[in-house]
Design an enzyme around this catalytic site. Structure first.
Site, PDB file in Angstrom:
ATOM      1  N   GLN A   1      37.967  38.266   9.579  1.00  0.00           N
ATOM      2  CA  GLN A   1      38.874  37.613  10.524  1.00  0.00           C
ATOM      3  C   GLN A   1      38.984  38.440  11.798  1.00  0.00           C
ATOM      4  O   GLN A   1      39.625  38.036  12.749  1.00  0.00           O
ATOM      5  CB  GLN A   1      40.265  37.467   9.900  1.00  0.00           C
ATOM      6  CG  GLN A   1      40.266  36.561   8.682  1.00  0.00           C
ATOM      7  CD  GLN A   1      41.563  36.683   7.899  1.00  0.00           C
ATOM      8  OE1 GLN A   1      42.553  36.064   8.233  1.00  0.00           O
ATOM      9  NE2 GLN A   1      41.548  37.481   6.855  1.00  0.00           N
ATOM     10  N   ASN A   2      38.343  39.607  11.788  1.00  0.00           N
ATOM     11  CA  ASN A   2      38.488  40.523  12.918  1.00  0.00           C
ATOM     12  C   ASN A   2      37.559  40.150  14.066  1.00  0.00           C
ATOM     13  O   ASN A   2      36.440  39.693  13.857  1.00  0.00           O
ATOM     14  CB  ASN A   2      38.199  41.958  12.471  1.00  0.00           C
ATOM     15  CG  ASN A   2      39.177  42.400  11.402  1.00  0.00           C
ATOM     16  OD1 ASN A   2      40.215  41.767  11.218  1.00  0.00           O
ATOM     17  ND2 ASN A   2      38.859  43.465  10.691  1.00  0.00           N
TER      18      ASN A   2
ATOM     19  N   TYR B   1      42.960  40.220  26.645  1.00  0.00           N
ATOM     20  CA  TYR B   1      41.705  40.491  25.923  1.00  0.00           C
ATOM     21  C   TYR B   1      40.904  41.619  26.568  1.00  0.00           C
ATOM     22  O   TYR B   1      40.189  42.335  25.872  1.00  0.00           O
ATOM     23  CB  TYR B   1      40.888  39.198  25.764  1.00  0.00           C
ATOM     24  CG  TYR B   1      41.484  38.316  24.699  1.00  0.00           C
ATOM     25  CD1 TYR B   1      41.373  38.656  23.349  1.00  0.00           C
ATOM     26  CD2 TYR B   1      42.234  37.193  25.026  1.00  0.00           C
ATOM     27  CE1 TYR B   1      41.965  37.885  22.369  1.00  0.00           C
ATOM     28  CE2 TYR B   1      42.834  36.414  24.042  1.00  0.00           C
ATOM     29  CZ  TYR B   1      42.684  36.772  22.715  1.00  0.00           C
ATOM     30  OH  TYR B   1      43.282  36.010  21.729  1.00  0.00           O
TER      31      TYR B   1
ATOM     32  N   ARG C   1      42.403  44.598  24.916  1.00  0.00           N
ATOM     33  CA  ARG C   1      41.945  44.691  23.522  1.00  0.00           C
ATOM     34  C   ARG C   1      40.488  45.163  23.465  1.00  0.00           C
ATOM     35  O   ARG C   1      40.097  45.934  22.605  1.00  0.00           O
ATOM     36  CB  ARG C   1      42.044  43.344  22.794  1.00  0.00           C
ATOM     37  CG  ARG C   1      43.399  42.654  22.777  1.00  0.00           C
ATOM     38  CD  ARG C   1      44.358  43.282  21.795  1.00  0.00           C
ATOM     39  NE  ARG C   1      44.888  44.535  22.274  1.00  0.00           N
ATOM     40  CZ  ARG C   1      45.789  44.662  23.270  1.00  0.00           C
ATOM     41  NH1 ARG C   1      46.253  43.610  23.894  1.00  0.00           N
ATOM     42  NH2 ARG C   1      46.220  45.845  23.643  1.00  0.00           N
TER      43      ARG C   1
ATOM     44  N   HIS D   1      37.068  34.325  13.462  1.00  0.00           N
ATOM     45  CA  HIS D   1      37.956  34.135  14.614  1.00  0.00           C
ATOM     46  C   HIS D   1      37.336  34.579  15.935  1.00  0.00           C
ATOM     47  O   HIS D   1      38.047  34.827  16.897  1.00  0.00           O
ATOM     48  CB  HIS D   1      39.288  34.864  14.369  1.00  0.00           C
ATOM     49  CG  HIS D   1      40.071  34.268  13.240  1.00  0.00           C
ATOM     50  ND1 HIS D   1      41.068  34.935  12.573  1.00  0.00           N
ATOM     51  CD2 HIS D   1      39.988  33.052  12.650  1.00  0.00           C
ATOM     52  CE1 HIS D   1      41.573  34.143  11.624  1.00  0.00           C
ATOM     53  NE2 HIS D   1      40.924  33.006  11.645  1.00  0.00           N
TER      54      HIS D   1
HETATM   55  N1  APR Z   1      44.086  49.371   4.739  1.00  0.00           N
HETATM   56  C1  APR Z   1      44.108  48.131   4.186  1.00  0.00           C
HETATM   57  N2  APR Z   1      45.005  47.199   4.523  1.00  0.00           N
HETATM   58  C2  APR Z   1      45.907  47.517   5.459  1.00  0.00           C
HETATM   59  C3  APR Z   1      45.946  48.779   6.086  1.00  0.00           C
HETATM   60  C4  APR Z   1      44.969  49.734   5.692  1.00  0.00           C
HETATM   61  N3  APR Z   1      44.920  50.959   6.216  1.00  0.00           N
HETATM   62  N4  APR Z   1      46.965  48.778   6.992  1.00  0.00           N
HETATM   63  C5  APR Z   1      47.532  47.572   6.917  1.00  0.00           C
HETATM   64  N5  APR Z   1      46.908  46.798   6.003  1.00  0.00           N
HETATM   65  C6  APR Z   1      47.168  45.415   5.610  1.00  0.00           C
HETATM   66  C7  APR Z   1      48.615  44.973   5.748  1.00  0.00           C
HETATM   67  O1  APR Z   1      49.346  45.307   4.562  1.00  0.00           O
HETATM   68  C8  APR Z   1      48.443  43.465   5.904  1.00  0.00           C
HETATM   69  O2  APR Z   1      48.395  42.831   4.635  1.00  0.00           O
HETATM   70  O3  APR Z   1      46.443  44.592   6.477  1.00  0.00           O
HETATM   71  C9  APR Z   1      47.068  43.325   6.572  1.00  0.00           C
HETATM   72  C10 APR Z   1      47.118  42.931   8.012  1.00  0.00           C
HETATM   73  O4  APR Z   1      47.592  41.633   8.097  1.00  0.00           O
HETATM   74  P1  APR Z   1      47.506  40.794   9.449  1.00  0.00           P
HETATM   75  O5  APR Z   1      47.980  41.636  10.580  1.00  0.00           O
HETATM   76  O6  APR Z   1      48.187  39.507   9.173  1.00  0.00           O
HETATM   77  O7  APR Z   1      45.961  40.608   9.671  1.00  0.00           O
HETATM   78  P2  APR Z   1      45.029  39.430   9.211  1.00  0.00           P
HETATM   79  O8  APR Z   1      45.333  39.021   7.820  1.00  0.00           O
HETATM   80  O9  APR Z   1      43.643  39.866   9.539  1.00  0.00           O
HETATM   81  O10 APR Z   1      45.480  38.295  10.212  1.00  0.00           O
HETATM   82  C11 APR Z   1      44.770  37.137  10.293  1.00  0.00           C
HETATM   83  O11 APR Z   1      45.955  36.628  12.357  1.00  0.00           O
HETATM   84  O12 APR Z   1      46.349  38.269  13.936  1.00  0.00           O
HETATM   85  C12 APR Z   1      45.790  37.013  13.708  1.00  0.00           C
HETATM   86  O13 APR Z   1      43.818  35.871  14.345  1.00  0.00           O
HETATM   87  C13 APR Z   1      44.342  37.126  13.975  1.00  0.00           C
HETATM   88  O14 APR Z   1      42.456  37.242  12.497  1.00  0.00           O
HETATM   89  C14 APR Z   1      43.818  37.512  12.617  1.00  0.00           C
HETATM   90  C15 APR Z   1      44.676  36.655  11.698  1.00  0.00           C
END
Ligand code: APR
Length: 227
Positions: free
Chosen positions: A86-87, A53, A56, A104
């Site tokens: 979720q960020n 972390y 990060r 989160h």
């Molecule tokens: N613009 C929009 N969407 C995008 C872009 C972009 N430039 N680049 C990638 N993506 C999309 C991908 O297609 C994917 O659907 O963002 C999404 C990212 O998915 P994840 O990595 O699964 O992120 P998230 O849904 O926020 O994950 C949820 O999982 O990593 C853990 O706890 C963490 O809060 C997070 C949770």
């Protein structure tokens, strides 16, 4: 005033240079999730978790809000806007969004391992072993790890249920319980997904905007402001 709720995920910060979890092949910046983002990892190797972390946090501090974060702020001129993210980064806040709920947790904060209500801002880049809360227990990152409860979930569901317009951006909708929030939206609401790739699960009644957030969100924002 109509209410807009934005459900954002890692993809909205991708164009700010922060890697999404799913784009990294099951590894998150070369770490296995179970080694760094679970309560078991914290028990097993606290130093590694803190190091992960700390790295990060450094990336987040160096990153800047992009066109998508900035465009969402403009919506506040005409709508009541709630961001449910979720960020763990603070890019929505730094862009200027006023109401941001972090499902989160927040990388720039620490909290007591004895009393979860004791939350502190991390002033420096790092949080290390030996740094303690006012009760004397080790501080941990203020993050909801895999396998932990999501304390803000109920409030987030309430916010989503009151939306006139829901925008889902940059999330794979693969991680529960956050992904289930879309099910709380009213059938009458206007619903949009902004993502360059397909998302998991069926989103009946959503308009799919097949674009990166930095392009799709500013366009959608202009359309909504003019409507
Ligand atoms: N613009 C929009 N969407 C995008 C872009 C972009 N430039 N680049 C990638 N993506 C999309 C991908 O297609 C994917 O659907 O963002 C999404 C990212 O998915 P994840 O990595 O699964 O992120 P998230 O849904 O926020 O994950 C949820 O999982 O990593 C853990 O706890 C963490 O809060 C997070 C949770």
């Amino acid at each position: 005033m109509k209410r807009i709720v934005v459900l954002s995920g890692a993809g909205i910060s991708a164009e700010s240079g922060l890697k999404t979890f799913r784009d990294s092949d099951g590894l998150w910046e070369n770490y296995r999730i179970e080694d760094v983002a679970t309560p078991q990892a914290w028990k097993k190797d606290r130093r590694l978790v803190l190091q992960f972390y700390n790295e990060r946090r450094k990336q987040v501090k160096a990153a800047k809000p992009n066109a998508a974060h900035l465009a969402l702020v403009q919506l506040e001129e005409k709508f009541e806007v709630h961001i449910v993210t979720q960020n763990i980064d603070d890019l929505h806040e730094r862009a200027g969004s006023k109401k941001v709920l972090h499902l989160h947790g927040e990388i720039l904060k620490s909290r007591s391992t004895m009393d979860p209500h004791l939350v502190y801002t991390i002033e420096k880049h790092e949080l290390n072993e030996g740094e303690k809360c006012e009760l004397g227990s080790q501080l941990r990152p203020h993050i909801v790890w895999f396998g932990e409860m999501v304390p803000a979930l109920e409030y987030a569901a309430y916010i989503v249920s009151r939306a006139d317009i829901l925008i889902v951006v940059g999330t794979s909708l693969a991680v529960y319980p956050a992904a289930g929030l879309v099910n709380y939206v009213s059938p009458e609401a206007n619903k949009y997904v902004v993502n360059p790739d397909p998302v998991v699960g069926e989103l009946a009644g959503f308009k799919f905007i097949n674009a990166k957030a930095g392009i799709g969100i500013p366009e959608l924002v202009q359309e909504l402001i003019k409507s």
